[in-house]
Design an enzyme around this catalytic site. Structure first.
Site, PDB file in Angstrom:
ATOM      1  N   ASP A   1       0.869  -1.162   0.000  1.00 12.95           N
ATOM      2  CA  ASP A   1       0.000   0.000   0.000  1.00 12.95           C
ATOM      3  C   ASP A   1       0.917   1.227   0.000  1.00 12.95           C
ATOM      4  OD1 ASP A   1      -2.100   1.755   0.040  1.00 12.95           O
ATOM      5  OD2 ASP A   1      -3.117   0.867   1.756  1.00 12.95           O
TER       6      ASP A   1
HETATM    7  C1  BGC Z   1      -5.053   3.354   0.200  1.00  6.35           C
HETATM    8  C2  BGC Z   1      -5.169   2.339  -0.915  1.00  6.35           C
HETATM    9  C3  BGC Z   1      -5.055   3.037  -2.240  1.00  6.35           C
HETATM   10  C4  BGC Z   1      -3.733   3.781  -2.295  1.00  6.35           C
HETATM   11  C5  BGC Z   1      -3.492   4.498  -3.610  1.00  6.35           C
HETATM   12  C6  BGC Z   1      -3.829   4.242   0.044  1.00  6.35           C
HETATM   13  O1  BGC Z   1      -3.906   5.309   0.912  1.00  6.35           O
HETATM   14  O2  BGC Z   1      -5.015   2.689   1.437  1.00  6.35           O
HETATM   15  O3  BGC Z   1      -6.373   1.644  -0.803  1.00  6.35           O
HETATM   16  O4  BGC Z   1      -5.178   2.123  -3.281  1.00  6.35           O
HETATM   17  O5  BGC Z   1      -3.709   4.739  -1.261  1.00  6.35           O
HETATM   18  O6  BGC Z   1      -4.282   5.621  -3.728  1.00  6.35           O
END
Ligand code: BGC
Length: 822
Positions: free
Chosen positions: A316
């Protein structure tokens, strides 16, 4: 400078044009030989007139096996290129040296994308673009110096989709979503989200499907198959146990191996085994003392060796550090080695400090060649199958019109009828205007905030939907509400912009205080009152009990006054719950006549609700989680949100496997509405429950006939619960093991639903034997319309204990505790 701000900046990608003579690089023609010199152009460079006697390198020859071509690419890559390829292209516009942003630098290939993989022009490797998210593609809707628009469809949120319990429908939603991903030039959609609803307060529950892993896994698999049928990828997330948002990057969740495997991993396991998502996103949190993105047992042993996952794992965004501040610390360097060695192949979004750390560790040998090449191979496999590598000529013109129809239908089918006294719904009379109360009726919430948001072209409010369906709306109320809501919304959006934009926690607009005299006048003039209760949430923080899970006093006042005054006039009151997560219902539901729960239903929400309200669609949604009487009723609330509460670093999942209905049913705690519950405008009879045999061998089918005994058409969700013998290990009273949904049945029409039970459905995970074991004895099959509304039961026997699967030891506890038992 914080992480919140980072998210506001769009990313610039380094994409180039890749032309491969119009022929797919993905084509796999094993063992073929070059018969003549094909003309292949890569980045404008033609390969027939090379000083190589007309010979292609292995990696360039699309006719050879992909594995061989990838190996050739890896052989040709320098250590610097390898280090760059193991991280994403970063967040364009974000300067990691100064930790500042370059305003307006949102110039990626697809502005608004979440990131991408590294491009190596000299080897013809393009950047693969990834973008959020679970309710539809999240990209910027407009671009500088461009009059075209790039809106995407806001589909119903995950919870609403799962409430359909309809895998075929979800598959169609996936197909529609994937069409937008592909036609806007994105290669991988960062979704679906499928964490378990451990606690009603998790700020991202709306993105996720259910408190039950079988339902979550089945819905996710249908979604992944639908999206990927377009030839684009998915990233099921967040793997695993990302069940709360507060301090999500630093919270250590202590979870027993059994709860991990039976509850928090099982859905992912089903999705992986049945749909093979191209990618998986590891989560931010730690499990038992180690970041999930650095857990080899999770990402390699269980995911790949036990389940057979074939794709790539990405982290993530900025995951795996002790918060964003420490990315340049020594800790970051060691994390890089741990993450890549654990099987977290790609570090997203990618930072120069990581590239440096990887390079150093390649050179000093801490990152072995084997680890580096394995991770690279998976990244290159993703590249090879991507639309960009296939030179897909995307149109920027997805089927927005057709997809609006898909989302309207999906949201109507995901709407749950919680209450319908005296069958006041469907409401067909159009003789008097409807008195519509509640701010949210005038500004419906299509979906939650954060990366789960979508930039849709429009959103149909409840009043617009009702108007479109031919109802008239009381103009006085509309005249009071509309300006109030518009004004408050401007203030709320300005506040959010100031407090972090995309990741700011949304705040509820206090209900307009409509005076009693007005309500009395409306009760005389209209036949029916509608009150919408709205809720919004998103990533970064969790919901609260006061004024969120519980209704706020202004909402209680509104329900009280409208229902008292309307009822005094013999008029009815319908509540619409435009919410993303569970709220308290027990204290007020008796005051109103009907309750509709469409969740956050996407951009066509008002139309979808009007379809159900008017009877064009018979409701067939069912709850995918328990609605408790009191917030504190569920076992998982006991140690929520961990310690210390303001910024928790540690949380014990002491409830073990007793999450959701597994707790309520086993411990006989009465819910407000139980798991699997939902009413219809028609009635169904269950008959002829037949098991394919009285004793279980490897598989068993369970068939049941459903007859529509009511007066209107409808669909029924059929739920199969299994109670297993409980000799060596504590077990829930029953667990959902299969489900199905009828077609649209005409009054009097029947359909036989056939459900399958396999050996794993009978088994529990027995930690001290490292195995999924089905105990010998009697199993009770209960088929019904909810977890507490069982219509037919039957029994079968498993004569001898079955060791269904052996597992490797994993997820050792870092602090001792014991799971709840009954
Ligand atoms: C989130 C993810 C997301 C990623 C990209 C993160 O803050 O937890 O679910 O895909 O950002 O935007």
């Amino acid at each position: 400078m914080n992480f919140i701000n980072i998210k506001k900046i769009a990313k610039v990608s380094l994409v180039s044009t890749l032309v491969v003579s119009g022929i797919s690089w993905n084509q796999k023609t094993e063992n073929s030989k070059i018969e003549k010199n094909p003309i292949i152009t890569i980045n404008g460079f033609t390969f027939t007139d090379l000083n190589r006697n007309g010979k292609l390198d292995i990696y360039e020859d699309y006719r050879l096996a992909v594995e061989d071509r990838i190996q050739d690419l890896i052989n040709k890559m320098t250590d610097e290129e390898k280090a760059s390829m193991l991280i994403g292209i970063g967040m364009p516009g974000f300067d990691v040296n100064t930790f500042t942003f370059i305003p307006g630098a949102d110039k990626g290939k697809v502005p608004g994308e979440a990131g991408g993989t590294y491009e190596i022009k000299r080897l013809g490797i393009p950047a693969v673009i990834v973008s959020d998210g679970p309710a539809g593609l999240r990209i910027n809707p407009t671009r500088d110096n461009d009059t075209n628009t790039y809106y995407a469809t806001a589909f119903p949120v995950g919870t609403a989709l799962a409430s359909t319990w309809n895998e075929e429908l979800i598959n169609n939603v996936g197909k529609a979503m994937g069409n937008e991903v592909k036609e806007y030039g994105v290669d991988v959609l960062l979704g679906p989200g499928m964490n378990i609803h451990r606690n009603p307060l998790c700020g991202r529950n709306f993105e996720y499907y259910s408190e039950d892993p079988l339902l979550s896994g089945s819905i996710a698999a249908a979604m992944v198959n639908g999206i990927q049928s377009n030839g684009v990828g998915t990233s099921i997330k967040h793997f695993a146990a990302n069940n709360q948002e507060r301090n999500r990057m630093g919270i250590n969740a202590h979870i027993s191996e059994r709860a991990m495997r039976e509850i928090y991993l099982r859905g992912f396991e089903i999705a992986v085994k049945t749909a093979q998502p191209w990618t998986i996103m590891s989560s931010y949190n730690l499990v038992n003392g180690e970041y999930t993105s650095a857990r080899k047992d999770l990402l390699t042993t269980v995911l790949r060796e036990e389940w057979g996952f074939k794709g790539l794992v990405m982290s993530d965004w900025f995951g795996g550090y002790d918060g964003f501040g420490s990315i340049s610390s020594k800790n970051a360097v060691s994390d890089v080695v741990k993450q890549l060695s654990a099987g977290n192949d790609l570090l997203m979004p990618g930072l120069p400090s990581q590239q440096q750390a990887i390079l150093e560790n390649i050179k000093n040998g801490k990152l072995t060649k084997e680890v580096v090449n394995t991770d690279l191979r998976r990244i290159l496999e993703l590249v090879m199958r991507s639309p960009v590598m296939n030179n897909y000529n995307y149109s920027n013109k997805p089927n927005l019109k057709e997809n609006a129809v898909v989302t309207r239908q999906a949201a109507a089918e995901g709407t749950i009828l919680l209450k319908n006294d005296n069958a006041i719904l469907p409401f067909v009379s159009k003789s008097a205007p409807l008195a519509v109360f509640g701010n949210t009726s005038y500004d419906f919430i299509a979906g939650g905030t954060g990366s789960g948001d979508v930039n849709e072209a429009y959103s149909v409010s409840l009043i617009d939907g009702l108007t479109n369906s031919g109802f008239s709306i009381d103009k006085d109320l509309e005249g009071l509400y509309k300006p109030y809501v518009a004004d408050q919304k401007v203030k709320e959006m300005a506040r959010r912009e100031k407090e972090g934009g995309l990741l700011a926690t949304p705040k509820r607009i206090v209900e307009l205080d409509v005076n009693k005299e007005t309500i009395e006048n409306k009760a005389k003039a209209s036949e029916l009152a509608l009150i919408t209760i709205g809720r919004n949430a998103g990533e970064g923080d969790d919901r609260k009990v006061a004024d969120d899970f519980n209704l706020a006093q202004d909402e209680v006042n509104l329900i009280n006054s409208v229902s008292e005054i309307f009822h005094a006039q013999g008029k009815k009151v319908v509540v619409v719950l435009n919410i993303g997560g569970v709220i308290e219902t027990a204290s007020w539901r008796d005051k109103v006549d009907a309750i509709l729960l469409p969740w956050q239903p996407g951009q066509e929400g008002g139309n979808s609700v009007a379809d159900v309200f008017s009877g064009k669609v018979t409701p067939s949604g069912k709850l995918t989680m328990t609605f408790p009487v009191n917030y504190e009723d569920a076992a998982a609330t006991k140690n929520w949100i961990g310690t210390p509460a303001e910024n928790p670093t540690s949380v014990n999942y002491e409830e073990g496997i007793y999450v959701g209905y597994r707790y309520f049913n086993t411990f006989n705690v009465k819910p407000s509405y139980e798991f699997g519950y939902g009413l219809s405008y028609t009635a169904f009879d269950y008959s002829n429950l037949v098991l394919s045999s009285k004793t279980f061998n490897d598989k068993m089918t369970v068939s049941v006939t459903i007859t529509n005994t009511g007066k209107t058409v409808g669909k029924e969700v059929v739920e199969l619960y299994l109670s297993a013998p409980e000799k060596s290990i504590d077990k829930p009273r029953e667990e959902l093991k299969a489900f199905g949904k009828t077609k649209l049945l005409q009054p009097g029409e029947s359909q036989t639903i056939i459900l399958t039970l396999n050996a794993k459905n009978l088994a529990s995970f027995v930690p001290n034997r490292n195995a999924w074991i089905a105990e010998a004895g009697k199993y009770k099959v209960a088929v019904g319309a909810s977890s507490l509304n069982i219509k037919k039961t039957a029994e079968f026997t498993l004569e001898k204990e079955k060791v269904v699967e052996k597992t490797y030891p994993a997820f050792a506890l870092d602090t001792p505790f014991t799971d709840l038992k009954h």
